[in-house]
Design an enzyme around this catalytic site. Structure first.
Site, mmCIF file in Angstrom:
data_model
loop_
_atom_site.group_PDB
_atom_site.id
_atom_site.type_symbol
_atom_site.label_atom_id
_atom_site.label_comp_id
_atom_site.label_asym_id
_atom_site.label_seq_id
_atom_site.Cartn_x
_atom_site.Cartn_y
_atom_site.Cartn_z
ATOM 1 C CD GLU A 169 -33.225 -30.726 70.676
ATOM 2 O OE1 GLU A 169 -34.093 -31.170 69.900
ATOM 3 O OE2 GLU A 169 -32.066 -30.430 70.299
ATOM 4 C CG ASP A 244 -32.020 -27.761 63.731
ATOM 5 O OD1 ASP A 244 -32.092 -28.980 63.548
ATOM 6 O OD2 ASP A 244 -32.059 -27.213 64.844
HETATM 7 ZN ZN ZN Z 1 -32.337 -28.502 66.396
#
Ligand code: ZN
Length: 350
Positions: A169, A244
């Site tokens: 993150e 992602d």
């Molecule tokens: Zn991510």
């Protein structure tokens, strides 16, 4: 004479149209047309219908005398959101510190349903704490829940997993903060939410109606930041970056295939494979470009992704110190808001 207004959701009929056999679809359509043709021109009847799939409506429905006016309703802009919030909070007791115009400003991209959900969640939170009024803090928490999914505090993460998530993150945050055109980070957390172990939430500065090439590249770079951080720090990669990667790939494909943003292939539409499958069109439809072009498309997509990945790698290598500090603070505090992030990394994204 009085005018009667009827509303109808064409949306409800669509599952039958799409999945049902031809007969069912014809029957639904015919019934609808028969009912509509039953009105004479002297009847004061207005029929309003809504659908989110105007692309599959039968032409017979759209002729004059039937549904002859079409109004396209996009996601609400800031004024729209303020109006929608005003409606949903009409009968809700709000504390003094709740300002609907600020709420509208901080919810770009929210649909009408999201906003209704936001008010509902805020009311539930207030009720759970036996409060008589809904406060700004309730709305803040409700917004996080709507944007990022509910917290799953019961899920136990090992120290190693926690560390990996924190670096992942922190990678997103640091890349976003150092990439021109990326959306500012609103909050980052390593408390599992929804289906993910950690989450970085960004908030667009304004409502976006078109997206520039630079913005799209920034979003791809941002999306890859998590994976790159894992790789740099632990020299191993996990499955945690699957979403992602999917998002980055999808954006890169659309840049090349739909938005003509590849220098080599130019502004030519190479079709959108997802959409055609979604609409139930023939899977094996004839591709309108050569095998060679298909290869070039793949190459261009790869070039975009790899270029963005290099950018992310450079940022995180240059700012390794900040990456450590951000990840360590995250492990300690679990959630950081925009101000806390700025305090650590010292920059605010453009
Ligand atoms: Zn991510």
């Amino acid at each position: 004479a009085t005018t009667e207004i009827y509303t109808l959701s064409l949306h409800d009929a669509l599952p039958i149209w799409q999945s049902g056999g031809h007969d069912e679809r014809e029957q639904t359509l015919n019934q609808l047309l028969v009912e509509m043709d039953g009105f004479t021109s002297t009847d004061n009847v207005i029929l309003i219908a809504a659908t989110n799939r105007p692309d599959v409506l039968d032409n017979a429905l759209l002729r004059p005398g039937r549904f002859d006016r079409q109004i396209t309703i996009d996601k609400p802009d800031i004024r729209g959101r303020e109006g929608i919030l005003a409606i949903h909070t009409r009968n809700t007791p709000l504390a003094q510190d709740v300002d609907i115009s600020i709420l509208a400003k901080s919810t770009p991209g929210f649909s009408g349903a999201d906003l209704a959900n936001l008010v509902n969640e805020a009311a539930l939170l207030a009720a759970r704490n036996s409060k008589e009024l809904i406060t700004a803090e309730d709305f803040e928490q409700a917004r996080d829940k709507v944007m990022m999914g509910p917290e799953r505090k019961s899920l136990f993460l090992s120290e190693k997993q926690k560390k990996l998530t924190a670096y992942h993150e922190a990678g997103h945050v640091l890349v976003a903060a150092n990439t021109d055109g990326a959306d500012p980070i609103h909050k980052v957390t390593i408390i599992p939410r929804g289906r993910s172990l950690g989450l970085t939430a960004y908030l667009p500065i304004e409502d976006r109606y078109t997206q520039s090439r630079q913005y799209l590249l920034a979003m791809i770079t941002y999306a890859l930041g998590g994976r790159v951080a894992e790789e740099l720090m632990f020299n191993e990669i996990t499955t945690g970056a699957a979403n992602d990667i999917e998002r980055a790939t999808d954006l890169a494909r659309r840049m090349v295939r739909q938005w003509g943003m590849s220098d080599r292939l130019g502004p030519i539409n190479y079709g959108d494979s997802h959409k055609e499958v979604f609409l139930g069109k023939d899977y094996s439809h004839v591709r309108e470009y050569s095998e060679e072009t298909a290869m070039q498309i793949d190459n261009e997509v790869r070039t975009i992704i790899m270029g963005c990945m290099e950018d992310a790698k450079k940022i995180l290598t240059d700012k390794k110190e900040l990456l450590h500090r951000l990840a360590e603070t995250l492990i300690e505090k679990e959630t950081l808001n925009a101000d806390e992030i700025t305090a650590i990394i010292g920059t605010t994204p453009l």
